[in-house]
Write a protein that holds these residues in place. Structure first.
Motif, PDB file in Angstrom:
ATOM      1  N   ASP A  90       0.862  -1.187   0.000  1.00 49.47           N
ATOM      2  CA  ASP A  90       0.000   0.000   0.000  1.00 49.47           C
ATOM      3  C   ASP A  90       0.895   1.232   0.000  1.00 49.47           C
ATOM      4  OD1 ASP A  90      -1.660   2.173   0.654  1.00 49.47           O
ATOM      5  OD2 ASP A  90      -3.044   0.883   1.759  1.00 49.47           O
ATOM      6  N   VAL A  91       0.822   2.044  -1.065  1.00 50.68           N
ATOM      7  CA  VAL A  91       1.746   3.172  -1.192  1.00 50.68           C
ATOM      8  C   VAL A  91       1.484   4.267  -0.159  1.00 50.68           C
ATOM      9  CG1 VAL A  91       2.091   2.756  -3.653  1.00 50.68           C
ATOM     10  CG2 VAL A  91       0.332   4.354  -2.927  1.00 50.68           C
ATOM     11  N   PHE A  92       0.274   4.295   0.427  1.00 54.25           N
ATOM     12  CA  PHE A  92      -0.041   5.343   1.393  1.00 54.25           C
ATOM     13  C   PHE A  92       0.191   4.903   2.850  1.00 54.25           C
ATOM     14  CE2 PHE A  92      -3.197   6.549  -2.054  1.00 54.25           C
ATOM     15  CZ  PHE A  92      -2.393   7.556  -2.557  1.00 54.25           C
ATOM     16  N   ALA A  93       0.127   3.593   3.112  1.00 49.98           N
ATOM     17  CA  ALA A  93       0.132   3.073   4.478  1.00 49.98           C
ATOM     18  C   ALA A  93       1.282   3.585   5.358  1.00 49.98           C
ATOM     19  CB  ALA A  93       0.137   1.543   4.453  1.00 49.98           C
ATOM     20  N   PRO A  94       2.536   3.636   4.854  1.00 51.99           N
ATOM     21  CA  PRO A  94       3.627   4.069   5.752  1.00 51.99           C
ATOM     22  C   PRO A  94       3.510   5.524   6.196  1.00 51.99           C
ATOM     23  CG  PRO A  94       4.474   2.942   3.793  1.00 51.99           C
ATOM     24  CD  PRO A  94       3.041   3.253   3.531  1.00 51.99           C
ATOM     25  N   PHE A  95       2.684   6.304   5.520  1.00 59.02           N
ATOM     26  CA  PHE A  95       2.654   7.744   5.787  1.00 59.02           C
ATOM     27  C   PHE A  95       1.386   8.223   6.493  1.00 59.02           C
ATOM     28  CE2 PHE A  95       4.746   6.802   1.703  1.00 59.02           C
ATOM     29  CZ  PHE A  95       6.047   7.128   2.047  1.00 59.02           C
ATOM     30  N   ILE A  96       0.304   7.450   6.384  1.00 59.35           N
ATOM     31  CA  ILE A  96      -0.970   7.915   6.911  1.00 59.35           C
ATOM     32  C   ILE A  96      -0.954   8.070   8.431  1.00 59.35           C
ATOM     33  CG2 ILE A  96      -3.406   7.322   7.212  1.00 59.35           C
ATOM     34  CD1 ILE A  96      -2.712   8.366   4.445  1.00 59.35           C
ATOM     35  N   LEU A  97      -0.535   7.034   9.168  1.00 56.98           N
ATOM     36  CA  LEU A  97      -0.548   7.095  10.633  1.00 56.98           C
ATOM     37  C   LEU A  97       0.319   8.228  11.179  1.00 56.98           C
ATOM     38  CD1 LEU A  97      -1.535   6.005  13.311  1.00 56.98           C
ATOM     39  CD2 LEU A  97       0.320   4.309  13.253  1.00 56.98           C
ATOM     40  N   PRO A  98       1.582   8.373  10.714  1.00 56.57           N
ATOM     41  CA  PRO A  98       2.387   9.505  11.211  1.00 56.57           C
ATOM     42  C   PRO A  98       1.738  10.858  10.921  1.00 56.57           C
ATOM     43  CG  PRO A  98       3.788   7.904  10.110  1.00 56.57           C
ATOM     44  CD  PRO A  98       2.366   7.494   9.832  1.00 56.57           C
ATOM     45  N   LEU A  99       1.110  10.997   9.755  1.00 54.38           N
ATOM     46  CA  LEU A  99       0.450  12.261   9.420  1.00 54.38           C
ATOM     47  C   LEU A  99      -0.775  12.491  10.297  1.00 54.38           C
ATOM     48  CD1 LEU A  99       0.613  12.547   5.522  1.00 54.38           C
ATOM     49  CD2 LEU A  99       1.414  14.232   7.183  1.00 54.38           C
ATOM     50  N   GLU A 100      -1.550  11.427  10.533  1.00 53.24           N
ATOM     51  CA  GLU A 100      -2.723  11.556  11.406  1.00 53.24           C
ATOM     52  C   GLU A 100      -2.305  11.980  12.805  1.00 53.24           C
ATOM     53  OE1 GLU A 100      -5.927   8.361   9.505  1.00 53.24           O
ATOM     54  OE2 GLU A 100      -4.549   7.708  11.094  1.00 53.24           O
ATOM     55  N   GLN A 101      -1.223  11.401  13.292  1.00 51.48           N
ATOM     56  CA  GLN A 101      -0.739  11.752  14.620  1.00 51.48           C
ATOM     57  C   GLN A 101      -0.221  13.184  14.676  1.00 51.48           C
ATOM     58  OE1 GLN A 101       2.132   8.600  15.147  1.00 51.48           O
ATOM     59  NE2 GLN A 101       0.653   7.232  16.138  1.00 51.48           N
ATOM     60  N   GLU A 102       0.478  13.592  13.646  1.00 45.88           N
ATOM     61  CA  GLU A 102       1.042  14.936  13.614  1.00 45.88           C
ATOM     62  C   GLU A 102      -0.034  16.000  13.456  1.00 45.88           C
ATOM     63  OE1 GLU A 102       3.840  17.962  13.692  1.00 45.88           O
ATOM     64  OE2 GLU A 102       4.117  15.830  14.137  1.00 45.88           O
ATOM     65  N   GLY A 104      -3.274  15.568  14.079  1.00 42.59           N
ATOM     66  CA  GLY A 104      -4.350  15.440  15.063  1.00 42.59           C
ATOM     67  C   GLY A 104      -5.708  15.202  14.443  1.00 42.59           C
ATOM     68  N   MET A 105      -5.746  14.499  13.323  1.00 38.95           N
ATOM     69  CA  MET A 105      -7.010  14.215  12.657  1.00 38.95           C
ATOM     70  C   MET A 105      -6.891  12.956  11.814  1.00 38.95           C
ATOM     71  SD  MET A 105      -6.934  17.111   9.613  1.00 38.95           S
ATOM     72  CE  MET A 105      -8.449  16.518   8.850  1.00 38.95           C
ATOM     73  N   LYS A 106      -8.029  12.320  11.563  1.00 39.61           N
ATOM     74  CA  LYS A 106      -8.069  11.134  10.726  1.00 39.61           C
ATOM     75  C   LYS A 106      -8.168  11.531   9.256  1.00 39.61           C
ATOM     76  CE  LYS A 106      -8.023   7.755  13.756  1.00 39.61           C
ATOM     77  NZ  LYS A 106      -6.994   6.680  13.720  1.00 39.61           N
ATOM     78  N   ARG A 107      -7.608  10.719   8.402  1.00 36.59           N
ATOM     79  CA  ARG A 107      -7.696  10.990   6.968  1.00 36.59           C
ATOM     80  C   ARG A 107      -9.122  10.772   6.472  1.00 36.59           C
ATOM     81  NH1 ARG A 107      -5.528   6.018   3.163  1.00 36.59           N
ATOM     82  NH2 ARG A 107      -6.621   4.329   4.205  1.00 36.59           N
ATOM     83  N   GLN A 108      -9.445  11.418   5.372  1.00 39.40           N
ATOM     84  CA  GLN A 108     -10.708  11.197   4.686  1.00 39.40           C
ATOM     85  C   GLN A 108     -10.407  10.375   3.443  1.00 39.40           C
ATOM     86  OE1 GLN A 108     -11.839  15.328   4.155  1.00 39.40           O
ATOM     87  NE2 GLN A 108     -13.359  15.164   5.801  1.00 39.40           N
ATOM     88  N   ALA A 109     -10.682   9.091   3.511  1.00 40.75           N
ATOM     89  CA  ALA A 109     -10.315   8.163   2.443  1.00 40.75           C
ATOM     90  C   ALA A 109     -11.261   8.308   1.267  1.00 40.75           C
ATOM     91  CB  ALA A 109     -10.326   6.727   2.966  1.00 40.75           C
ATOM     92  N   ARG A 110     -10.918   9.183   0.355  1.00 41.56           N
ATOM     93  CA  ARG A 110     -11.747   9.415  -0.831  1.00 41.56           C
ATOM     94  C   ARG A 110     -11.008   8.934  -2.082  1.00 41.56           C
ATOM     95  NH1 ARG A 110     -13.719  15.648   0.302  1.00 41.56           N
ATOM     96  NH2 ARG A 110     -14.823  15.243   2.268  1.00 41.56           N
ATOM     97  N   ALA A 111     -11.718   8.198  -2.880  1.00 43.51           N
ATOM     98  CA  ALA A 111     -11.117   7.648  -4.098  1.00 43.51           C
ATOM     99  C   ALA A 111     -10.782   8.750  -5.089  1.00 43.51           C
ATOM    100  CB  ALA A 111     -12.068   6.655  -4.755  1.00 43.51           C
ATOM    101  N   GLY A 112      -9.639   8.552  -5.786  1.00 47.62           N
ATOM    102  CA  GLY A 112      -9.286   9.442  -6.892  1.00 47.62           C
ATOM    103  C   GLY A 112      -8.843  10.824  -6.496  1.00 47.62           C
ATOM    104  N   LYS A 113      -8.422  11.022  -5.242  1.00 51.37           N
ATOM    105  CA  LYS A 113      -8.041  12.368  -4.805  1.00 51.37           C
ATOM    106  C   LYS A 113      -6.634  12.753  -5.232  1.00 51.37           C
ATOM    107  CE  LYS A 113      -9.736  14.891  -2.220  1.00 51.37           C
ATOM    108  NZ  LYS A 113     -10.478  16.126  -2.454  1.00 51.37           N
TER     109      LYS A 113
END
Length: 273
Positions: A90-102, A104-113
């Protein structure tokens, strides 16, 4: 004969992100042969199941576990793809959690963004730059007043694709000028280029590679002989040195790297999207 490892670039959008990152990863493993397939717009359960079946079949045919480079964001679809038995990257997986933590919000998983039109002005600039590159290709229009830069080199040295890449991805107005035999007979810039000296960048290429490219375009012509290719390249490189023109060989350089080096040379800072 060894089988090629099946690799799939899967996305709920165009697949460009997955393929770009996946290609960069695969080039790190020399000596391994890959058979790559891009499956775009996997945005429903039916499409995910069909993709999984295709991946599974490719693995059985090759006798090797497939690799999936995935940029889809719907977890249900990702789980279906995972049922194929492939190695899932998953090309996004390594970056999503650190970004969410930094952030202070959850990502909005929208297709084609990934390739959405966020900045319409930047998009229009890229379209205008592309039109400029097409109308100023191969010396068609020699009015370079609006050009951000001008690529100079012998015919088939990579000028046109580089100009189009710079336009499409960065909105850079790039023109190109093909050095003719007449131009190469004198040790100075062609008169029509002299007013734009600061905008010039030279592209060169290995004569053997140039012969291969020209032969595909015009087989059995003087234009494609190795003697002609060697003579033109030698004169062009000599001209670049005489006039102090920055230059780069395109022989073993990707178009992305050529574009980056050209932009760096001119100090042009542009975002890709």
């Amino acid at each position: 004969m060894s089988q090629k490892r099946p690799v799939f670039y899967i996305s709920d959008g165009t697949g460009i992100t997955a393929e770009t990152i996946g290609h960069s990863l695969l080039t790190q493993f020399e000596g391994v042969e890959f058979e790559t397939t891009r499956i775009a717009f996997v945005d429903s359960v039916d499409k995910a199941q069909a993709a999984a079946a295709q991946i599974r079949e490719a693995g059985e045919r090759a006798g090797l576990r497939p690799v999936v480079v995935n940029s889809a964001v719907d977890m249900e679809l990702i789980a279906i793809l995972g049922d194929s038995g492939a190695l899932m990257l998953d090309v996004f997986a390594p970056f999503i959690l650190p970004l969410e933590q930094e952030l202070g919000m959850k990502r909005q998983a929208r297709a084609g963004k990934a390739h959405g039109l966020v900045d319409f002005a930047a998009y229009e600039a890229r379209i205008n730059a592309t039109n400029y590159a097409l109308t100023h290709d191969d010396g068609v229009d020699l009015d370079y007043g609006e050009a951000d830069l001008i690529l100079v080199g012998v015919s088939r040295s990579g000028k046109t694709p580089t100009c189009l890449y710079l336009a499409l991805h960065y909105g850079v107005k790039a023109a190109n000028y093909p050095l003719t035999e007449d131009d190469l007979e004198i040790d100075e810039l062609p008169k029509r280029l002299k007013p734009y000296r600061r905008k010039l960048f030279g592209l060169t290429i290995d004569p053997v590679r140039l012969q291969q490219i020209r032969t595909e375009r015009k087989p059995n012509s003087r234009y494609a002989t190795i003697e002609q290719c060697r003579a033109e390249v030698a004169r062009a490189e000599s001209l670049f040195k005489i006039v102090g023109l920055p230059s780069l060989s395109t022989t073993h350089t990707s178009i992305e790297e050529i574009a980056s080096k050209v932009l760096a040379q001119f100090g042009i800072q542009r975002h890709m999207f």
